[in-house]
Structures are given as structure tokens and as C-alpha cells.
Enzyme design. Sequence first.
Site, mmCIF file in Angstrom:
data_model
loop_
_atom_site.group_PDB
_atom_site.id
_atom_site.type_symbol
_atom_site.label_atom_id
_atom_site.label_comp_id
_atom_site.label_asym_id
_atom_site.label_seq_id
_atom_site.Cartn_x
_atom_site.Cartn_y
_atom_site.Cartn_z
ATOM 1 N N TYR A 234 -7.022 -5.990 10.358
ATOM 2 C CA TYR A 234 -6.568 -6.321 9.151
ATOM 3 C C TYR A 234 -7.036 -8.371 8.737
ATOM 4 C CZ TYR A 234 -4.860 -6.170 4.014
ATOM 5 O OH TYR A 234 -4.868 -6.156 2.654
ATOM 6 N N TYR B 260 0.552 -1.143 -0.194
ATOM 7 C CA TYR B 260 0.193 -0.017 -0.069
ATOM 8 C C TYR B 260 1.167 1.474 0.275
ATOM 9 C CZ TYR B 260 -3.899 -2.879 1.431
ATOM 10 O OH TYR B 260 -4.608 -4.041 1.230
ATOM 11 N N LYS C 175 -12.331 -4.743 2.656
ATOM 12 C CA LYS C 175 -13.779 -5.829 3.798
ATOM 13 C C LYS C 175 -14.136 -6.309 2.925
ATOM 14 C CE LYS C 175 -10.624 -5.782 6.831
ATOM 15 N NZ LYS C 175 -10.071 -6.958 7.288
HETATM 16 P P1 FAD Z 1 -22.408 -7.985 -4.683
HETATM 17 O O1 FAD Z 1 -20.476 -8.855 -4.725
HETATM 18 O O2 FAD Z 1 -21.991 -6.902 -5.443
HETATM 19 O O3 FAD Z 1 -23.384 -9.423 -5.568
HETATM 20 C C1 FAD Z 1 -24.756 -9.316 -5.234
HETATM 21 C C2 FAD Z 1 -24.949 -9.963 -6.879
HETATM 22 O O4 FAD Z 1 -26.393 -9.726 -6.546
HETATM 23 C C3 FAD Z 1 -24.649 -10.512 -7.998
HETATM 24 O O5 FAD Z 1 -24.304 -11.129 -8.266
HETATM 25 C C4 FAD Z 1 -25.914 -8.942 -8.820
HETATM 26 O O6 FAD Z 1 -24.817 -9.815 -10.188
HETATM 27 C C5 FAD Z 1 -26.602 -9.728 -8.445
HETATM 28 N N1 FAD Z 1 -28.205 -8.432 -8.576
HETATM 29 C C6 FAD Z 1 -27.793 -7.705 -8.144
HETATM 30 N N2 FAD Z 1 -29.057 -6.633 -8.465
HETATM 31 C C7 FAD Z 1 -30.143 -7.897 -8.334
HETATM 32 C C8 FAD Z 1 -31.683 -8.118 -9.070
HETATM 33 N N3 FAD Z 1 -32.318 -7.089 -8.796
HETATM 34 N N4 FAD Z 1 -31.828 -8.973 -8.755
HETATM 35 C C9 FAD Z 1 -31.606 -10.496 -8.768
HETATM 36 N N5 FAD Z 1 -29.504 -10.384 -8.787
HETATM 37 C C10 FAD Z 1 -29.381 -9.232 -9.009
HETATM 38 N N6 FAD Z 1 -13.925 -5.090 -2.149
HETATM 39 C C11 FAD Z 1 -12.493 -5.517 -1.289
HETATM 40 O O7 FAD Z 1 -11.947 -5.484 -0.778
HETATM 41 N N7 FAD Z 1 -11.767 -5.276 -2.934
HETATM 42 C C12 FAD Z 1 -11.459 -4.593 -4.103
HETATM 43 O O8 FAD Z 1 -10.513 -4.763 -4.730
HETATM 44 C C13 FAD Z 1 -13.275 -4.468 -4.134
HETATM 45 N N8 FAD Z 1 -13.405 -3.545 -5.383
HETATM 46 C C14 FAD Z 1 -14.746 -3.795 -6.037
HETATM 47 C C15 FAD Z 1 -14.732 -3.232 -7.202
HETATM 48 C C16 FAD Z 1 -16.219 -3.447 -8.184
HETATM 49 C C17 FAD Z 1 -16.320 -3.049 -9.128
HETATM 50 C C18 FAD Z 1 -17.156 -3.409 -6.715
HETATM 51 C C19 FAD Z 1 -19.000 -3.769 -7.341
HETATM 52 C C20 FAD Z 1 -16.809 -4.234 -5.273
HETATM 53 C C21 FAD Z 1 -15.157 -4.249 -5.219
HETATM 54 N N9 FAD Z 1 -15.194 -4.186 -3.576
HETATM 55 C C22 FAD Z 1 -14.365 -4.999 -3.326
HETATM 56 C C23 FAD Z 1 -16.599 -4.961 -2.931
HETATM 57 C C24 FAD Z 1 -17.060 -6.370 -2.955
HETATM 58 O O9 FAD Z 1 -17.100 -7.090 -4.254
HETATM 59 C C25 FAD Z 1 -17.933 -6.887 -2.757
HETATM 60 O O10 FAD Z 1 -18.026 -5.976 -1.398
HETATM 61 C C26 FAD Z 1 -18.903 -8.117 -2.775
HETATM 62 O O11 FAD Z 1 -18.277 -7.866 -3.476
HETATM 63 C C27 FAD Z 1 -19.853 -8.353 -1.989
HETATM 64 O O12 FAD Z 1 -19.979 -9.222 -2.176
HETATM 65 P P2 FAD Z 1 -22.302 -9.070 -1.915
HETATM 66 O O13 FAD Z 1 -22.679 -11.116 -2.662
HETATM 67 O O14 FAD Z 1 -23.081 -8.402 -1.256
HETATM 68 O O15 FAD Z 1 -22.576 -8.501 -3.480
HETATM 69 C C1 DHB Z 2 -6.763 -6.055 -3.292
HETATM 70 C C2 DHB Z 2 -8.161 -5.440 -2.762
HETATM 71 C C3 DHB Z 2 -8.183 -4.309 -2.245
HETATM 72 O O1 DHB Z 2 -9.600 -3.747 -2.117
HETATM 73 C C4 DHB Z 2 -7.265 -4.281 -1.074
HETATM 74 O O2 DHB Z 2 -7.465 -3.382 -0.219
HETATM 75 C C5 DHB Z 2 -6.470 -4.931 -1.272
HETATM 76 C C6 DHB Z 2 -6.372 -6.184 -2.534
HETATM 77 C C7 DHB Z 2 -7.027 -6.915 -4.121
HETATM 78 O O3 DHB Z 2 -8.136 -6.933 -5.039
HETATM 79 O O4 DHB Z 2 -6.206 -7.754 -4.787
#
Ligand code: FAD
Ligand code: DHB
Length: 396
Positions: free
Chosen positions: A388, A204, A300
Site C-alpha cells: 500500500y 475500506y 495504485k
Molecule cells: P491519464 O490520467 O488518463 O492521462 C492521459 C491523458 O492523455 C489525458 O489527459 C487525456 O486527455 C489525454 N489523451 C487521451 N487521448 C489522447 C489523444 N488521442 N491525444 C492526446 N491526448 C490524449 N486511480 C486510483 O488510484 N484511484 C482512483 O480513485 C481512480 N479513479 C479514476 C477515475 C477515472 C474516471 C479514471 C479514468 C481513472 C481513475 N484512476 C484512479 C486511475 C488513475 O487516475 C490513472 O491510473 C492515472 O490517471 C494514470 O495517469 P496517466 O497519465 O497514465 O493517464
Molecule cells: C482514493 C482512491 C482510491 O482508489 C483509493 O484506493 C483510495 C483513495 C481517493 O480518491 O481518495
Amino acid sequence: MSARLRTQVGIVGGGPAGMMLSHLLQLGGIESIVVEARSREHVEERVRAGVLEQGTADLMIESGVGERLKRQGLVHRGIELRFDGRGHRIDLSELTGGRTIMIYGQNEVVKDLTDARLAAGGRVFFECDNVKVAGLDAKPSIAFTATDDSREIACDFIAGCDGFHGVCRPSIPAGALTTYERVYPFAWLGILAAVAPSSDELIYTSHERGFALHSMRSPELTRLYIQCAPDEPLENWPEERIWDELSQRFATIDNWQLQRGPITQKGITPMRSFVAEPMQYGNLFLAGDAAHIVPPTGAKGLNLAIADVRVLARAFEEFYQSGSRASLAGYSGACLRRVWKVQRFSWWMTLMLHRFDGDSAFDRRRQRAELDYVTSSRAAATSLAENYVGLPMDPV
Ligand code: FAD
Ligand code: DHB
């Protein structure tokens, strides 16, 4: 006429929260149906988070979906914080009595869970359109169209695992939820590059030009993030510019070199902190990003989603075993205590590491002192490390 189905828990969203919930419910003898808007390929290929807290990795293993994770996941015992051209290692393991994190892509987690659900005969509908939830106060149902057929699922409960832009949270009557939000004045441009990581651990880095993060997915794949303007089009970032900017932000006084390679994927993610309270209404329970969003700096989001559904699965088990609604009634309260601590940590990491354009010279010096403190005080480093690697999953 729509086809009518019936299940105990209807799950909207087949991301990590929805698929893990469905898996845990099945282990507890509870039926569920998952309704996902996107295709299976899309969900399994969507590159997002990559750091699993030890509690998340342990849950995958204990619940029988950790075989590939054990083979392919990369165990990390520390991270580097880099500023003023110097690296400072935070020894996560030593500071937390041996705890570690695991590098394993979120899409791989979803793939393992989906495979397990389908192998166990689980019902998962992909590519669902016009998903609607109704009857939240009494007899809930989920209506949708899939492969041109309309369907309706009658359920005892609905789990809203449909992410920040899903339909479940907005279906709760106005006034029943209070939301708390902070939008940050920057975004992350994330790339996946087909090149060996330049370091064995995550880095980082806080730099005058902005934040950057070095991560990985495997010994052959590097994942990198760079702070950028929130409204910047992706076209403004040709490969050359991305690598030049990353090289400047990671530069050290002893000439550390970032390895370059073909970029196979890139995307821009806005940054926000968001919480909806309470995380339930009637027979609808929100989990993961549907209820809260954290900026990704503390890695997270995914872990928090898994922690929510672990609590929710247990509450459903208690209900179906004993008829008691006590744990279901306490679901939101149990999750929110942890959610707010994780919000605090993610906000704090974000403030410590990013460049805020409006910052005064005082703010910059204070930020520099924060980095100096956290990398020179064992007490401060321990606080970072315990957050972390992950706060205890069980509510205390
Ligand atoms: P999601 O993974 O968003 O899953 C929700 C699901 O519901 C999806 O598959 C979606 O297609 C589906 N859905 C949506 N609307 C509908 C509907 N109307 N009907 C049916 N299904 C539906 N976190 C990190 O810690 N590090 C990262 O680098 C990071 N990068 C990210 C990048 C992006 C572009 C995004 C959007 C998030 C990122 N996050 C990251 C956050 C992390 O990925 C999320 O916190 C995690 O995906 C949460 O999981 P979830 O299952 O709650 O939601
Ligand atoms: C990654 C994503 C994050 O948000 C982070 O804090 C560390 C690593 C990753 O995608 O590998």
C-alpha cells in the site's frame, strides 16, 4: 500545409504520466513537447485518484514541484479495514519502518506539474484534435490539429502517455503486443462532498451490500466511493440514495456516523485489470494507463504511471548522455516486473473487499477469513502495508 516542429521526445497525453515525464526530461536537459487532447481546465479539474505513495510524493518534492504538496497534502500513517460492523486499523507506518502515504488529488499533481512546465518555457499544446503518431520504426512524428492549425512534430522518440483510450497503443502493429485483461462485474460510483471527513483516515469497508470507501481531499472535502452495477446510469443515484447506501455500508456496532453534505461532483468508473506487453515498440514507449490499468482498490493507478515515467526519463537521459540504448531496450522489462506485482495487489484488494454476486456461501466465508487473517496476523498486515505504501520504485 502543416507547421513543422522538432523535439527530442514527443509526449502524447498531458495527464500525470505525460506531465511528470516532460518535467523530469527538462531537469535532465532533454527537450519535449506535450500534445494533450483536452483543455488545461479540464485536465486540472478532473477528479480522480488521491493517494500518493511515499515514493511519488518524494519524487514531487525532490524534483522541485512539491511546495504545495508539502503545505496542503495530508500525511496518513494508517488505514482502516471495516467489516462485520467493526473497524481494524492497519498501522502502515509501524509495519513499514516509518513509511507514510500522502492524500493529495491527482488534479493537483497535474496542476503543479503543468505550472512548472509552463514556467520553465515548456511547450504544451492543449485541445489537440486528430492526434496521430507515425514512423514508429524509424523517424517518429506526431500530427495533430490545434486552434484550427495542423501541425507535425518530428521527434527522436514518442512517449505514449495518453491513457487507456489513447491513440498510441492502437498505433502499434497488430501482433506486436500481447494483452492480458480482466473485467470486473461492478463499478465504483465516486462522489466529492463539501463536508468535513468523518474519520481522520481512509476506511475500506466490506459489507453484504457491497464495498465502500471513505477518503478525503482536505479538512473540508470528503471523497467517497461505493460499489455499484457497471451499467447503472448515474440518474439512478440521487443524493439521498447515495448517502443512505453509504451509511448502511459504513454502519458499525457502536453507531459510527457518516457526515452528509452537498455533493459537488459524481461519476462512475468501470473496473478492470489490463496489461499490454511489451510496453514499447520501435521508438514508441508506453507509460501509465496507456500500457496498463488496475482496479482502483489499492490506489495504485496514478502511482504506477509515475513509477513508469521515472524509469523512462532515466533511460532517455542515458541515451542522450552516452548514446547507449541499453536502458531504453530494457524499459518494458524493468517496468513490467513492478507492474505485475501491483496488478496482483490491486486484484487481491479488489477480491477481498467487494461483493461478487455469483459467490457461493463458501466464497463468502473464505473472503471473511481473508479479512480476519489480514487484520489479525502481523505478517499478513505487513504484506498489505508494504504494497500500500508502495514497492520500491527502482527496478530490482
Ligand atoms: P491519464 O490520467 O488518463 O492521462 C492521459 C491523458 O492523455 C489525458 O489527459 C487525456 O486527455 C489525454 N489523451 C487521451 N487521448 C489522447 C489523444 N488521442 N491525444 C492526446 N491526448 C490524449 N486511480 C486510483 O488510484 N484511484 C482512483 O480513485 C481512480 N479513479 C479514476 C477515475 C477515472 C474516471 C479514471 C479514468 C481513472 C481513475 N484512476 C484512479 C486511475 C488513475 O487516475 C490513472 O491510473 C492515472 O490517471 C494514470 O495517469 P496517466 O497519465 O497514465 O493517464
Ligand atoms: C482514493 C482512491 C482510491 O482508489 C483509493 O484506493 C483510495 C483513495 C481517493 O480518491 O481518495
